[in-house]
Design a protein around this motif. Structure first.
Motif, PDB file in Angstrom:
ATOM      1  N   ALA A 165       0.834  -1.201   0.000  1.00 55.90           N
ATOM      2  CA  ALA A 165       0.000   0.000   0.000  1.00 55.90           C
ATOM      3  C   ALA A 165       0.872   1.256   0.000  1.00 55.90           C
ATOM      4  CB  ALA A 165      -0.926  -0.009   1.213  1.00 55.90           C
ATOM      5  N   SER A 166       1.946   1.247   0.788  1.00 55.51           N
ATOM      6  CA  SER A 166       2.844   2.406   0.832  1.00 55.51           C
ATOM      7  C   SER A 166       3.534   2.613  -0.510  1.00 55.51           C
ATOM      8  CB  SER A 166       3.888   2.220   1.937  1.00 55.51           C
ATOM      9  OG  SER A 166       3.276   2.155   3.210  1.00 55.51           O
ATOM     10  N   ALA A 167       3.953   1.504  -1.145  1.00 59.74           N
ATOM     11  CA  ALA A 167       4.604   1.610  -2.448  1.00 59.74           C
ATOM     12  C   ALA A 167       3.641   2.151  -3.503  1.00 59.74           C
ATOM     13  CB  ALA A 167       5.139   0.243  -2.875  1.00 59.74           C
ATOM     14  N   LYS A 168       2.393   1.697  -3.446  1.00 63.33           N
ATOM     15  CA  LYS A 168       1.402   2.196  -4.406  1.00 63.33           C
ATOM     16  C   LYS A 168       1.161   3.684  -4.202  1.00 63.33           C
ATOM     17  CE  LYS A 168      -3.154   1.408  -6.377  1.00 63.33           C
ATOM     18  NZ  LYS A 168      -4.374   0.561  -6.403  1.00 63.33           N
ATOM     19  N   GLU A 169       1.130   4.136  -2.950  1.00 62.26           N
ATOM     20  CA  GLU A 169       0.956   5.559  -2.674  1.00 62.26           C
ATOM     21  C   GLU A 169       2.093   6.381  -3.266  1.00 62.26           C
ATOM     22  OE1 GLU A 169       0.566   6.079   1.499  1.00 62.26           O
ATOM     23  OE2 GLU A 169      -1.445   5.169   1.603  1.00 62.26           O
ATOM     24  N   ARG A 170       3.270   5.778  -3.390  1.00 61.96           N
ATOM     25  CA  ARG A 170       4.421   6.466  -3.964  1.00 61.96           C
ATOM     26  C   ARG A 170       4.434   6.380  -5.493  1.00 61.96           C
ATOM     27  NH1 ARG A 170       8.246   7.899  -0.350  1.00 61.96           N
ATOM     28  NH2 ARG A 170       9.901   7.878  -1.937  1.00 61.96           N
ATOM     29  N   GLY A 171       3.406   5.747  -6.054  1.00 60.01           N
ATOM     30  CA  GLY A 171       3.269   5.697  -7.500  1.00 60.01           C
ATOM     31  C   GLY A 171       3.752   4.428  -8.157  1.00 60.01           C
ATOM     32  N   ALA A 172       4.169   3.433  -7.370  1.00 62.24           N
ATOM     33  CA  ALA A 172       4.655   2.180  -7.948  1.00 62.24           C
ATOM     34  C   ALA A 172       3.487   1.357  -8.486  1.00 62.24           C
ATOM     35  CB  ALA A 172       5.414   1.369  -6.903  1.00 62.24           C
ATOM     36  N   LYS A 173       3.772   0.555  -9.494  1.00 61.83           N
ATOM     37  CA  LYS A 173       2.798  -0.385 -10.044  1.00 61.83           C
ATOM     38  C   LYS A 173       3.022  -1.734  -9.367  1.00 61.83           C
ATOM     39  CE  LYS A 173       2.197   1.882 -14.505  1.00 61.83           C
ATOM     40  NZ  LYS A 173       0.830   2.324 -14.168  1.00 61.83           N
ATOM     41  N   VAL A 174       2.020  -2.187  -8.631  1.00 63.05           N
ATOM     42  CA  VAL A 174       2.129  -3.434  -7.870  1.00 63.05           C
ATOM     43  C   VAL A 174       1.678  -4.608  -8.737  1.00 63.05           C
ATOM     44  CG1 VAL A 174       1.278  -4.704  -5.857  1.00 63.05           C
ATOM     45  CG2 VAL A 174       1.776  -2.246  -5.679  1.00 63.05           C
ATOM     46  N   VAL A 175       2.495  -5.652  -8.758  1.00 57.72           N
ATOM     47  CA  VAL A 175       2.194  -6.893  -9.480  1.00 57.72           C
ATOM     48  C   VAL A 175       2.218  -8.029  -8.465  1.00 57.72           C
ATOM     49  CG1 VAL A 175       3.062  -8.532 -11.202  1.00 57.72           C
ATOM     50  CG2 VAL A 175       3.133  -6.068 -11.675  1.00 57.72           C
ATOM     51  N   LEU A 176       1.281  -8.959  -8.577  1.00 59.14           N
ATOM     52  CA  LEU A 176       1.142 -10.014  -7.573  1.00 59.14           C
ATOM     53  C   LEU A 176       1.133 -11.400  -8.189  1.00 59.14           C
ATOM     54  CD1 LEU A 176       0.449 -10.953  -4.625  1.00 59.14           C
ATOM     55  CD2 LEU A 176      -1.961 -10.656  -5.263  1.00 59.14           C
ATOM     56  N   ILE A 177       1.956 -12.279  -7.632  1.00 61.62           N
ATOM     57  CA  ILE A 177       1.895 -13.715  -7.916  1.00 61.62           C
ATOM     58  C   ILE A 177       1.383 -14.355  -6.634  1.00 61.62           C
ATOM     59  CG2 ILE A 177       3.115 -15.752  -8.729  1.00 61.62           C
ATOM     60  CD1 ILE A 177       3.231 -13.304 -10.639  1.00 61.62           C
ATOM     61  N   THR A 178       0.210 -15.006  -6.690  1.00 60.11           N
ATOM     62  CA  THR A 178      -0.432 -15.480  -5.480  1.00 60.11           C
ATOM     63  C   THR A 178      -1.015 -16.877  -5.690  1.00 60.11           C
ATOM     64  OG1 THR A 178      -2.051 -14.860  -3.771  1.00 60.11           O
ATOM     65  CG2 THR A 178      -2.640 -14.341  -6.051  1.00 60.11           C
ATOM     66  N   ASP A 179      -1.870 -17.295  -4.760  1.00 58.92           N
ATOM     67  CA  ASP A 179      -2.461 -18.632  -4.827  1.00 58.92           C
ATOM     68  C   ASP A 179      -3.937 -18.551  -5.191  1.00 58.92           C
ATOM     69  OD1 ASP A 179      -3.803 -17.833  -2.494  1.00 58.92           O
ATOM     70  OD2 ASP A 179      -2.212 -18.630  -1.231  1.00 58.92           O
ATOM     71  N   GLN A 180      -4.608 -19.713  -5.184  1.00 60.71           N
ATOM     72  CA  GLN A 180      -6.000 -19.747  -5.621  1.00 60.71           C
ATOM     73  C   GLN A 180      -6.944 -19.041  -4.661  1.00 60.71           C
ATOM     74  OE1 GLN A 180      -4.153 -22.602  -4.836  1.00 60.71           O
ATOM     75  NE2 GLN A 180      -5.549 -24.301  -4.357  1.00 60.71           N
ATOM     76  N   TRP A 181      -6.466 -18.750  -3.431  1.00 60.17           N
ATOM     77  CA  TRP A 181      -7.313 -18.044  -2.466  1.00 60.17           C
ATOM     78  C   TRP A 181      -7.108 -16.529  -2.528  1.00 60.17           C
ATOM     79  CZ3 TRP A 181      -4.413 -22.399  -1.094  1.00 60.17           C
ATOM     80  CH2 TRP A 181      -5.162 -23.578  -1.045  1.00 60.17           C
ATOM     81  N   ILE A 182      -6.108 -16.077  -3.221  1.00 63.24           N
ATOM     82  CA  ILE A 182      -5.847 -14.680  -3.586  1.00 63.24           C
ATOM     83  C   ILE A 182      -5.474 -13.790  -2.389  1.00 63.24           C
ATOM     84  CG2 ILE A 182      -6.684 -12.656  -4.817  1.00 63.24           C
ATOM     85  CD1 ILE A 182      -8.576 -14.399  -6.365  1.00 63.24           C
TER      86      ILE A 182
END
Length: 288
Positions: free
Chosen positions: A207-224
């Motif tokens: 959340a802090s990185a997104k506030e600084r303008g970063a584009k967040v990318v996620l690799i996660t599991d089936q429960w998200i």
């Protein structure tokens, strides 16, 4: 081995995304923005969150194969329970259902089913979009993982930093994160590996990185992971295995696929960088 676990509600939605109406797509977006919690309140709250009617919620539940909204919520509650399973409870569940076959065969079958199931549900457009971000040399790329997935984050970092400049690994020591955030700027890419028993501190970091303008990318599991609500792109993968711990085989496969695709996307620059790296390595050997 035990039969393949039924698909999650999220997987059912992704499988049927091409058949959804505009209202149903709004419901899918609202659910994915806070999965699975968004679907665990009242039917009217869920409808209001998506800005659709309550009959639209009922139609979606039935389209997904549920008898009604209560059955839809029952599956979501089961998924929430699965998210919170610890190694002991996972071992006990698998041991109770274990077949009379060698663990190597059982584990191999689970790994192959995880891979085939993940590929069946893979969003190729999201994968390609992530590759475009990783290959864009105008962007700094930061890679982070959790207590277990940190090893995959390190693996991806090791290969990407050989292929392109401007790649860094977020330190595992969380006390360093605030000062690390100082180096994350607008339009940087922050790629997370985050699987169940998600770390709330990692969500705060995203959340802090997104506030600084970063584009967040996620690799996660089936429960998200909850980080999905902040991400521009998410790739859910299947990770269950006949073990006390989840399997990282499919996340590792995806990391290698991302490296291969990123290298191919900017091969001329990458080839020159690898050639220079090899020359420097040879020079170092001769110096000894």
């Amino acid at each position: 081995m035990p039969p393949q676990r039924a698909t999650t509600v999220a997987e059912r939605l992704r499988l049927m995304s091409g058949e959804l109406t505009a209202a149903e797509r709004k419901l899918m977006a609202a659910l994915f923005a806070n999965y699975p919690m968004a679907g665990l309140g009242s039917i009217s709250d869920f409808a209001r969150e998506a800005d659709v009617s309550t009959p639209s919620v009922l139609r979606l539940a039935k389209k997904l194969g549920f008898s009604g909204f209560p059955a839809f919520q029952e599956d979501l509650r089961s998924e929430l329970s699965a998210q919170l399973q610890n190694p002991i409870s996972k071992h006990d569940r698998w041991a109770a259902e274990a077949p009379d076959t060698h663990i190597l065969n059982t584990f191999a079958t689970a790994a192959m089913e995880n891979l085939s199931g993940s590929l069946k549900l893979m969003d190729h457009r999201a994968f390609d979009a992530i590759v475009a971000l990783l290959a864009d040399r105008k962007r700094q790329v930061h890679i982070a993982g959790g207590r277990i997935t940190g090893a995959i984050a390190t693996y991806l970092y090791t290969h990407l930093q050989m292929a392109r400049p401007g790649v860094s690994l977020v330190p595992s020591t969380q006390s360093f994160w605030p000062q690390y955030l100082l180096d994350i700027g607008r339009n940087d890419v922050l790629l997370f590996f985050d699987i169940r028993r998600y770390d709330a501190r990692m969500l705060d970091f995203a959340a802090s990185a997104k506030e600084r303008g970063a584009k967040v990318v996620l690799i996660t599991d089936q429960w998200i992971s909850p980080i999905a609500r902040l991400a521009v792109h998410s790739l859910p993968l299947r990770i269950e295995a006949p073990s006390s711990w989840d399997s990282n085989i499919v996340p590792l496969f995806l990391a290698e696929a991302l490296v291969a695709a990123t290298v191919n996307a900017s091969w001329r620059e990458t080839e020159a960088r690898i050639a220079e790296l090899e020359a420097l390595s040879d020079s170092g050997k001769r110096g000894k």
